[in-house]
Design a protein around this motif. Structure first.
Motif, PDB file in Angstrom:
ATOM      1  N   ARG A  12     -22.271  48.482  -8.030  1.00 38.23           N
ATOM      2  CA  ARG A  12     -20.910  48.765  -7.560  1.00 38.23           C
ATOM      3  C   ARG A  12     -20.700  48.244  -6.134  1.00 38.23           C
ATOM      4  O   ARG A  12     -19.651  47.683  -5.824  1.00 38.23           O
ATOM      5  CB  ARG A  12     -20.631  50.273  -7.604  1.00 38.23           C
ATOM      6  N   ALA A  13     -21.724  48.409  -5.295  1.00 36.64           N
ATOM      7  CA  ALA A  13     -21.593  47.935  -3.909  1.00 36.64           C
ATOM      8  C   ALA A  13     -21.492  46.404  -3.884  1.00 36.64           C
ATOM      9  O   ALA A  13     -20.668  45.835  -3.149  1.00 36.64           O
ATOM     10  CB  ALA A  13     -22.790  48.403  -3.091  1.00 36.64           C
ATOM     11  N   ALA A  18     -18.260  41.424  -3.556  1.00 34.58           N
ATOM     12  CA  ALA A  18     -17.910  40.179  -4.267  1.00 34.58           C
ATOM     13  C   ALA A  18     -16.402  40.042  -4.413  1.00 34.58           C
ATOM     14  O   ALA A  18     -15.853  38.944  -4.308  1.00 34.58           O
ATOM     15  CB  ALA A  18     -18.586  40.151  -5.646  1.00 34.58           C
ATOM     16  N   LEU A  19     -15.729  41.162  -4.643  1.00 31.26           N
ATOM     17  CA  LEU A  19     -14.271  41.112  -4.820  1.00 31.26           C
ATOM     18  C   LEU A  19     -13.570  40.565  -3.575  1.00 31.26           C
ATOM     19  O   LEU A  19     -12.512  39.961  -3.665  1.00 31.26           O
ATOM     20  CB  LEU A  19     -13.726  42.510  -5.146  1.00 31.26           C
ATOM     21  N   GLY A  24     -11.778  37.718  -8.078  1.00 36.13           N
ATOM     22  CA  GLY A  24     -12.144  38.615  -9.177  1.00 36.13           C
ATOM     23  C   GLY A  24     -13.605  39.037  -9.140  1.00 36.13           C
ATOM     24  O   GLY A  24     -14.078  39.734 -10.031  1.00 36.13           O
ATOM     25  N   GLY A  25     -14.314  38.602  -8.109  1.00 33.41           N
ATOM     26  CA  GLY A  25     -15.710  38.998  -7.940  1.00 33.41           C
ATOM     27  C   GLY A  25     -16.698  38.223  -8.803  1.00 33.41           C
ATOM     28  O   GLY A  25     -17.886  38.520  -8.774  1.00 33.41           O
ATOM     29  N   GLU A  39     -16.733  47.710 -14.724  1.00 33.28           N
ATOM     30  CA  GLU A  39     -17.262  46.798 -13.719  1.00 33.28           C
ATOM     31  C   GLU A  39     -18.563  46.195 -14.209  1.00 33.28           C
ATOM     32  O   GLU A  39     -19.351  46.879 -14.868  1.00 33.28           O
ATOM     33  CB  GLU A  39     -17.535  47.561 -12.412  1.00 33.28           C
ATOM     34  N   PRO A  40     -18.798  44.943 -13.887  1.00 28.56           N
ATOM     35  CA  PRO A  40     -20.045  44.315 -14.341  1.00 28.56           C
ATOM     36  C   PRO A  40     -21.260  44.888 -13.613  1.00 28.56           C
ATOM     37  O   PRO A  40     -21.127  45.417 -12.513  1.00 28.56           O
ATOM     38  CB  PRO A  40     -19.853  42.845 -13.979  1.00 28.56           C
ATOM     39  N   PHE A  41     -22.410  44.794 -14.251  1.00 25.74           N
ATOM     40  CA  PHE A  41     -23.652  45.060 -13.515  1.00 25.74           C
ATOM     41  C   PHE A  41     -24.170  43.741 -12.981  1.00 25.74           C
ATOM     42  O   PHE A  41     -23.823  42.669 -13.482  1.00 25.74           O
ATOM     43  CB  PHE A  41     -24.681  45.780 -14.393  1.00 25.74           C
TER      44      PHE A  41
END
Ligand SMILES: *Cc1c(COP(=O)(O)O)cnc(C)c1O
Length: 432
Positions: A12-13, A18-19, A24-25, A39-41
């Motif tokens: 998450r961090a 990244a966002l 879009g990260g 959210e992706p891992f």
């Protein structure tokens, strides 16, 4: 049954940062998990059939880096080949022997390919194949099929699959309307539509481009006679037939999907498996067509890193391992084992579903109706898919975060991985 929550703090961090730095990260849209809402891992490492995220969670991986990881992740032979090649120079921009070795292999394995050129991605290969078909025929229009994805080249981002579909914007902004107008997009498995398109555009169609076994709206299966019909129509109207085997090439058989289908395309495109996890694409086919490419002919195509020695070494090692391990036969066995375990679970849970499989590719549509084409796939139950996806993820099984992507098996998916997957599915399916 309640599960301990997966820890996701580090992912998450990273995603939050990244966002701010990457649109879009992510560096490719489907990775953003938008189609399942989440959210992706972030991957830390991968080996065999397993990928570990930065929080230490392990997953049985059915994405396999979207196809390339056919031996499993980080296979020793490929890692060694890349390391050995790297020590001798990471890029030359001068012809190197491995380019000839890989070309020889492709020509030997795929009978319709007489000459081949390497690129650095499947997108480039498809763009170049279309340009070559236009240059060869002197025509401008092409036919493609809804939901088939041929990379993000301008001419091909019309009703495309994969990330383009997931985001509900089949026609990308930024593609000139005048160019998109040259791309006719038709329903897959509908020969009558293809015949009508040829008749409505006499002498204007340069090529038909198709994924012989489409894997970018989930997995679709070609109906008997469809590809034979395409071949006959192309011949009757002087158009080229291009099989986009970026996903199926060196995965479904030595000779790709075309080997099983028994239809000889004029051009084929490749990517994914051929690069052993490094950035590679390739296109090839009839020598008389390929010889229209520069420097022999007037169709321009090039690449600073094309034929890169690391990429060639990885591809060569991967293909050699597939052959040495009798890979295609084993992949079919692994696929059959997954299917044999899953079908009874689906029946028992009474979930309306369509399970498609060809060799080591599969997909599960939550749909009571047969799924023959893109429209059928889009009509499947996305909420059910979402629940299924997260149910599996929480149980350590990672399938693509979208109902419109195929699943991929590798030679590393041993009986334990399949059993763990079936146990997870048995728990999740009744909850849908
Ligand atoms: C992945 C894919 C492409 C694009 O390849 P990239 O290497 O992602 O550019 C093209 N065609 C098909 C069928 C694909 O699956």
């Amino acid at each position: 049954m309640s599960l301990p929550a997966r820890s996701t703090a580090k992912s998450r961090a990273l995603f939050a940062e990244a966002l701010n730095l990457i649109p879009g990260g992510v560096n490719s849209p489907v990775r953003a998990f938008r189609n399942v809402g989440g959210e992706p891992f972030f991957a830390a490492r991968a080996a065999g059939a397993t990928v570990w995220d930065v929080d230490g969670n392990a997953y049985v991986d059915y994405v396999g880096t979207w196809g390339p990881a056919i031996l499993g992740h980080a296979p020793e032979a490929v890692v060694r080949a890349v390391a050995e090649a790297a020590a001798l120079g990471t890029s030359f921009g001068i012809p190197n022997a491995r380019e000839v070795d890989l070309a020889r292999k492709v020509v030997a394995w795929v009978p319709s390919v007489e000459k081949v050129r390497m690129t650095s991605s499947g997108t480039e290969a498809c763009m170049a194949a279309v340009r070559l078909a236009r240059g060869f025929t002197g025509r401008e229009k092409i036919i493609k099929f809804e939901g088939c994805y041929h990379g993000h080249g301008d001419s091909l981002l019309v009703k495309a699959g994969s990330g383009a579909l997931t985001h509900g914007e089949p026609d990308s902004a930024g593609v000139p309307a005048a160019l998109a107008a040259l791309t006719l997009s038709l329903p897959f498995n509908d020969l009558a539509a293809v015949r009508a398109a040829f008749e409505a555009n006499p002498g204007e169609i340069a090529a038909v481009i198709v994924e012989p076994v489409p894997g970018n709206v989930g997995l679709l299966l070609p109906e008997l006679g469809f590809h034979e019909g395409l071949r006959a129509l192309c011949d009757a109207h002087g158009a080229l037939l291009i099989f986009d085997e970026v996903m199926t090439g060196f995965r479904l058989a030595k000779g790709g999907a075309q080997e099983g289908i028994g239809v000889r395309p004029d051009l084929s495109t490749f990517g994914k498996v051929i690069g052993g996890g490094l950035p590679v694409g390739a296109f090839g086919g009839r020598a008389d067509v390929m010889d229209h490419l520069a420097p022999l002919g007037k169709v321009y195509q090039a690449g600073t890193l094309s034929g890169n020695p690391l990429a060639m070494a990885a591809g060569l090692a991967q293909l050699a391992e597939l052959e040495r391990l009798d890979g295609f036969r084993k992949l079919e066995e692994i696929g059959a084992a997954l299917e044999a375990g899953l079908r009874p679970l689906l029946a028992k849970a009474r979930v309306p579903s369509q399970f498609h499989r060809r060799g080591s590719m599969f997909s599960l549509f939550f749909s009571a109706k047969p799924v023959r084409n893109c429209a059928d796939a889009l009509a499947s139950d996305r909420e059910a898919f979402k629940k299924f996806f997260f149910g599996l993820l929480d149980r350590g099984v990672y399938i693509a975060p979208s109902p419109f992507e195929a699943g991929f098996l590798s030679l590393a998916h041993g009986p334990e991985a399949i059993e763990a997957t079936l146990r997870a599915a048995a728990e999740v399916l009744p909850t849908l």
